[in-house]
Motif scaffolding. Sequence first.
Motif, PDB file in Angstrom:
ATOM      1  N   LYS A   1       0.831  -1.220   0.000  1.00 22.60           N
ATOM      2  CA  LYS A   1       0.000   0.000   0.000  1.00 22.60           C
ATOM      3  C   LYS A   1       0.859   1.262   0.000  1.00 22.60           C
ATOM      4  O   LYS A   1       0.461   2.274  -0.579  1.00 22.60           O
ATOM      5  CB  LYS A   1      -0.940  -0.016   1.205  1.00 22.60           C
ATOM      6  CG  LYS A   1      -2.038  -1.047   1.004  1.00 22.60           C
ATOM      7  CD  LYS A   1      -3.324  -0.662   1.686  1.00 22.60           C
ATOM      8  CE  LYS A   1      -4.436  -1.581   1.221  1.00 22.60           C
ATOM      9  NZ  LYS A   1      -5.068  -2.305   2.304  1.00 22.60           N
ATOM     10  N   THR A   2       2.017   1.197   0.666  1.00 21.52           N
ATOM     11  CA  THR A   2       2.922   2.346   0.617  1.00 21.52           C
ATOM     12  C   THR A   2       3.316   2.594  -0.839  1.00 21.52           C
ATOM     13  O   THR A   2       3.318   3.726  -1.313  1.00 21.52           O
ATOM     14  CB  THR A   2       4.191   2.089   1.451  1.00 21.52           C
ATOM     15  OG1 THR A   2       3.791   1.672   2.746  1.00 21.52           O
ATOM     16  CG2 THR A   2       5.037   3.335   1.580  1.00 21.52           C
ATOM     17  N   GLY A   3       3.631   1.489  -1.527  1.00 24.47           N
ATOM     18  CA  GLY A   3       4.014   1.596  -2.932  1.00 24.47           C
ATOM     19  C   GLY A   3       2.908   2.217  -3.781  1.00 24.47           C
ATOM     20  O   GLY A   3       3.175   3.011  -4.676  1.00 24.47           O
ATOM     21  N   ASP A   4       1.657   1.864  -3.474  1.00 21.89           N
ATOM     22  CA  ASP A   4       0.530   2.387  -4.251  1.00 21.89           C
ATOM     23  C   ASP A   4       0.424   3.902  -4.165  1.00 21.89           C
ATOM     24  O   ASP A   4      -0.173   4.533  -5.035  1.00 21.89           O
ATOM     25  CB  ASP A   4      -0.792   1.795  -3.733  1.00 21.89           C
ATOM     26  CG  ASP A   4      -0.901   0.325  -4.071  1.00 21.89           C
ATOM     27  OD1 ASP A   4      -0.086  -0.139  -4.888  1.00 21.89           O
ATOM     28  OD2 ASP A   4      -1.778  -0.352  -3.521  1.00 21.89           O
ATOM     29  N   LYS A   5       0.965   4.457  -3.079  1.00 22.04           N
ATOM     30  CA  LYS A   5       0.812   5.899  -2.894  1.00 22.04           C
ATOM     31  C   LYS A   5       2.009   6.675  -3.416  1.00 22.04           C
ATOM     32  O   LYS A   5       2.130   7.871  -3.197  1.00 22.04           O
ATOM     33  CB  LYS A   5       0.585   6.195  -1.416  1.00 22.04           C
ATOM     34  CG  LYS A   5      -0.818   5.783  -0.996  1.00 22.04           C
ATOM     35  CD  LYS A   5      -0.989   5.812   0.486  1.00 22.04           C
ATOM     36  CE  LYS A   5      -2.262   5.081   0.879  1.00 22.04           C
ATOM     37  NZ  LYS A   5      -2.131   4.450   2.181  1.00 22.04           N
ATOM     38  N   LEU A   6       2.936   5.982  -4.089  1.00 22.10           N
ATOM     39  CA  LEU A   6       4.069   6.688  -4.677  1.00 22.10           C
ATOM     40  C   LEU A   6       3.770   6.967  -6.144  1.00 22.10           C
ATOM     41  O   LEU A   6       3.126   6.173  -6.815  1.00 22.10           O
ATOM     42  CB  LEU A   6       5.339   5.853  -4.537  1.00 22.10           C
ATOM     43  CG  LEU A   6       5.727   5.522  -3.101  1.00 22.10           C
ATOM     44  CD1 LEU A   6       6.960   4.648  -3.072  1.00 22.10           C
ATOM     45  CD2 LEU A   6       5.954   6.784  -2.297  1.00 22.10           C
ATOM     46  N   ALA A   7       4.236   8.094  -6.608  1.00 22.99           N
ATOM     47  CA  ALA A   7       3.977   8.459  -7.994  1.00 22.99           C
ATOM     48  C   ALA A   7       5.252   8.946  -8.639  1.00 22.99           C
ATOM     49  O   ALA A   7       6.227   9.262  -7.963  1.00 22.99           O
ATOM     50  CB  ALA A   7       2.914   9.547  -8.046  1.00 22.99           C
ATOM     51  N   LEU A   8       5.232   8.995  -9.958  1.00 27.85           N
ATOM     52  CA  LEU A   8       6.379   9.492 -10.695  1.00 27.85           C
ATOM     53  C   LEU A   8       6.224  10.996 -10.857  1.00 27.85           C
ATOM     54  O   LEU A   8       5.143  11.485 -11.160  1.00 27.85           O
ATOM     55  CB  LEU A   8       6.424   8.796 -12.062  1.00 27.85           C
ATOM     56  CG  LEU A   8       7.704   8.948 -12.838  1.00 27.85           C
ATOM     57  CD1 LEU A   8       8.871   8.394 -12.050  1.00 27.85           C
ATOM     58  CD2 LEU A   8       7.575   8.200 -14.149  1.00 27.85           C
ATOM     59  N   ASN A   9       7.283  11.710 -10.610  1.00 26.54           N
ATOM     60  CA  ASN A   9       7.235  13.156 -10.765  1.00 26.54           C
ATOM     61  C   ASN A   9       7.310  13.492 -12.252  1.00 26.54           C
ATOM     62  O   ASN A   9       8.379  13.571 -12.841  1.00 26.54           O
ATOM     63  CB  ASN A   9       8.403  13.773 -10.008  1.00 26.54           C
ATOM     64  CG  ASN A   9       8.221  15.250  -9.797  1.00 26.54           C
ATOM     65  OD1 ASN A   9       7.392  15.866 -10.470  1.00 26.54           O
ATOM     66  ND2 ASN A   9       8.978  15.814  -8.887  1.00 26.54           N
ATOM     67  N   GLN A  10       6.148  13.663 -12.871  1.00 21.86           N
ATOM     68  CA  GLN A  10       6.081  13.815 -14.334  1.00 21.86           C
ATOM     69  C   GLN A  10       6.914  14.996 -14.836  1.00 21.86           C
ATOM     70  O   GLN A  10       7.494  14.939 -15.909  1.00 21.86           O
ATOM     71  CB  GLN A  10       4.627  13.997 -14.781  1.00 21.86           C
ATOM     72  CG  GLN A  10       3.726  12.799 -14.504  1.00 21.86           C
ATOM     73  CD  GLN A  10       4.048  11.601 -15.374  1.00 21.86           C
ATOM     74  OE1 GLN A  10       4.680  11.747 -16.415  1.00 21.86           O
ATOM     75  NE2 GLN A  10       3.627  10.422 -14.955  1.00 21.86           N
ATOM     76  N   SER A  11       6.994  16.044 -14.028  1.00 17.48           N
ATOM     77  CA  SER A  11       7.683  17.241 -14.508  1.00 17.48           C
ATOM     78  C   SER A  11       9.198  17.046 -14.538  1.00 17.48           C
ATOM     79  O   SER A  11       9.922  17.828 -15.123  1.00 17.48           O
ATOM     80  CB  SER A  11       7.342  18.427 -13.603  1.00 17.48           C
ATOM     81  OG  SER A  11       7.827  18.166 -12.299  1.00 17.48           O
TER      82      SER A  11
END
Lengths: 402, 351
Positions: free
Chosen positions: A313-323
């Motif tokens: 679940k921790t992983g699910d809340k990580l995102a790629l910084n698109q900018s």
Amino acid sequence: MCSVGEGFEDEEGSRMEKAASANWKGGKCNKCRENDPVILLRKKDAYCKACFLAGANHKFKALLGKSKLIHPKDRVLIACETGHPTMSLLHLLRSGLDLNTQKKLRFEPVLVYVEDNYHMSIGERQRIIRSINNETSRLKFPLHLVSFADSINRKNVLISQKSLALNRCDQGKVNAMFDQSINKTNRRQLLHIMKRNILLTVAKQLNCKYIFTPELSMDIASSLLTNIALGRGSQVPDDTGFCDGRDSEVKILRPLRNFDMKELAMYNVFHKLEPVSVNPAQIDQYSSVQDLMSYFIIDLQENYPATITTVVKTGDKLALNQSMIAVQCKLCQSAILRNSKGLSSAESTRFSKLTSNELPDHNVSGPERYLKLTEKSDHSPQERQQYCFSCSKLSRHLLEEI
Amino acid sequence: MPACSTKCGKNAILKRPKTGDALCKTCFFEAFENEIHFTIERAKLFRPGSTVAIGASGGKDSTVLAYVLKLLNEKYNYQLKLVLLSIDEGITGYRDDSLNTVKQNQEDYGMPLKIMSYKDLYGWTMDEIVAEIGRKNNCTFCGVFRRQALDRGANLLKVDYLATGHNADDIAETVLMNILRGDLARLNRCTSIITDCGDGIPRVKPLKYTFEKEIVMYAYFRKLVYFSTECVFAPNAYRGHARVLLKDLEKIDPTVIMNIIQSGETIKVNETAKTPSLTRCTQCNYVSSQEVCKACILLEGLNKGLPRLGIGKSSKVKRLLKENEEKNKSCCRNDTQESACICKANLPSIK
């Protein structure tokens, strides 16, 4: 020194609850409250057979449905492997396709087995292929076979049906890819990336827009930690999330990522399914980062049953910084992030390398020596940004060849 | 012994875990100090002319930090005023001894020293707290109180920065621990080299990219005096799983530590994920993510003879506090002898 509480408002230990030893106190199924339970999940929830199987089916479909990615008649490559997860996945698919209700699965599965048992005897490898063939045809799925050794770094892969020509020198072919000195951690990273790339190539050849891979929650958790330990933190959303969207044409989905091994093993038992089994090799947990992480996760899960779900679940809340994305890595297709303004770990290591290999000129003062050093570090030819932080460290020899 | 990697002609005395290079003593000192200067310079840690408090425990990290900061301050003319700030938790047989080490550092490096004690700040020493709560969970008290005590000390000394001796191993371990505990808010900020927690005094970590092993070697070869006994209340206890995992990873490949920090720096928490926002404690005005900060809750529990109050879920604590308040309201009104009542109004407030 003790540094407990260096975090903000520490709550040491309050987040991880220890396992209660089999907490079930008897009674009826947790769901229907009528039948006698036959299975205990999470060491506390008991279910009867019907409720358990319905729950498993629902969990599978809910994840697929929630993503809203797959449309009717889409072709989906199913990456088959040995063991319980693939067996359950195929059965879940077959029962979903055979439904005559609204809930019928409407996409077209295309089964592919990438044969990579090159470390085994030819006889054993043939037995495995035969068994997979038997199981898939029992569930009325045609199977495609691909040789791992023959497909590495190929633009076009040979896909055969029914049988596969196995070769004694497959192992040699694979080994020839690596430096002699490569360690097991890097070797496994490379094999993982190559397998992914082969699946993508096969999917494109077979006109599939999606790939299903059979990773369980445990695999997801340990590969998440492995990614962190290898400096692939920014790749976590793609490498362990439900959808890997790094390739522009084919998306890799992980429909079993919320299941654990007990659920799927019991699913197979209740449906009288015999998965294709392989004798597991003896593994030394200290031989590679990957081995250590899976050992660690399984061990911690024993005493803290929330470990795997928390990590997933921790992983699910990580995102790629698109900018921050500059380009894609040539090998693993991950985003190479633009250098941020501040100092980074990679830059610090680069400077350490430089300062430990530079002969200090003791005729000039310390600050002057430092100035020379930083000038050199700032003007040293930046490594070609074709590979991400981790891939660039994998294997000089190999990267030159690709 | 292999030759020094800089080709200076001398024999190496150590192999650097960070890069795998072998270095002789002189070249190791040079590289070690250069790297910390590089970190300070590139990350723009200090403004010239400011005052920096060094969180000094007497242990290897803070001793090396104080030594190197003094050395670099003179060598590169940072124009910093350095002071030592120590916390006296009141642990007999541990802190009294390590404070002597800090006092030694004060003399050796000619830096002023300020000691903040738990007894003065909170009215309790750790020895007294442990007598109350026992050996289990006592680290929660110590940890929560220490952080506030450092900040209060920094405020008192009117410094511009608070420098702590966190090394690369500590940071990597924190990243792992926050993932295992699912603590997204801390995961997001734990790799920052400068953290500002709202009170205007930034905390900086000049040793962020320095390996623990190299700090030990540096202290050893420089013959620095430091204190290396573990806390009598928690030998080997702290941070358990993440620490063991990191030590095991280090055996496979020591550069994993830098990789983990790299991962931590590039991780971004999804914008939709809920992370707690920081406000101020309604009782002591310290920065907190809750209405009442953890220190106040723990203290309230201690003072009321409910030492376990702050241990466990914060939602439970909130409910308990509310109940207590209701009870106390009525109790104060009915009681003619107000001083006999142990309600919130009579608690010594912490400044």
